[in-house]
Scaffold this active site. Structure first.
Site, PDB file in Angstrom:
ATOM      1  CG  HIS A  27     -13.654  94.551  99.511  1.00 22.59           C
ATOM      2  ND1 HIS A  27     -12.414  93.958  99.373  1.00 22.59           N
ATOM      3  CD2 HIS A  27     -13.689  95.081 100.760  1.00 22.59           C
ATOM      4  CE1 HIS A  27     -11.729  94.133 100.490  1.00 22.59           C
ATOM      5  NE2 HIS A  27     -12.478  94.802 101.347  1.00 22.59           N
ATOM      6  CD1 TRP A  31     -11.780  91.256 105.702  1.00 26.00           C
ATOM      7  CD2 TRP A  31     -13.212  90.024 104.519  1.00 26.00           C
ATOM      8  NE1 TRP A  31     -11.938  91.863 104.474  1.00 26.00           N
ATOM      9  CE2 TRP A  31     -12.820  91.123 103.736  1.00 26.00           C
ATOM     10  CE3 TRP A  31     -14.113  89.107 103.989  1.00 26.00           C
ATOM     11  CZ2 TRP A  31     -13.295  91.336 102.446  1.00 26.00           C
ATOM     12  CZ3 TRP A  31     -14.592  89.321 102.696  1.00 26.00           C
ATOM     13  CH2 TRP A  31     -14.179  90.421 101.945  1.00 26.00           C
ATOM     14  CD1 TRP A  32      -8.613  91.499 108.753  1.00 28.08           C
ATOM     15  CD2 TRP A  32      -7.680  90.874 110.680  1.00 28.08           C
ATOM     16  NE1 TRP A  32      -8.783  92.532 109.646  1.00 28.08           N
ATOM     17  CE2 TRP A  32      -8.223  92.160 110.834  1.00 28.08           C
ATOM     18  CE3 TRP A  32      -7.054  90.269 111.758  1.00 28.08           C
ATOM     19  CZ2 TRP A  32      -8.137  92.863 112.030  1.00 28.08           C
ATOM     20  CZ3 TRP A  32      -6.971  90.963 112.951  1.00 28.08           C
ATOM     21  CH2 TRP A  32      -7.511  92.254 113.080  1.00 28.08           C
TER      22      TRP A  32
END
Length: 104
Positions: free
Chosen positions: A22, A76-77
């Site tokens: 992140h 992203w997942w």
């Protein structure tokens, strides 16, 4: 402005990996969120239970939870699936939370 909150589950021992990913959030994902009305997005971790608590401020009716069909989000997942609890499509298991108090 609408406020949304939800919780997710981090796999045990993955705090550093989650934070690093992140901290290096893809610019195209950040722009996608902003373009879809997400003006603030915070995620907090309860280390005792590995529960992630997410909070968003959004304009309009949407939010990150409404971008499931976007290719950037799916990518992203897939990137995050090895460190958190996911559904069969690699989307994070996400449980909406009801607001029971707000002080302005």
């Amino acid at each position: 402005m609408q406020r949304l909150a939800f919780k997710m589950k981090l796999n045990s021992g993955q705090k550093d990996a989650y934070k690093k990913r992140h901290d290096e959030l893809w610019p195209e994902l950040k722009q996608l969120l902003k373009n879809n009305g997400v003006s603030e997005y915070s995620i907090f971790l309860d280390e005792e239970t590995c529960t992630l608590f997410a909070f968003q401020k959004i304009s309009g009716e949407g939010g990150s939870q409404d971008l499931a069909n976007n290719e950037i989000v799916k990518k992203w997942w897939d990137f995050m699936a090895d460190i958190m609890e996911t559904n069969s499509d690699n989307s994070p298991v996400s449980i909406p939370l009801e607001e029971v108090f707000y002080m302005k």
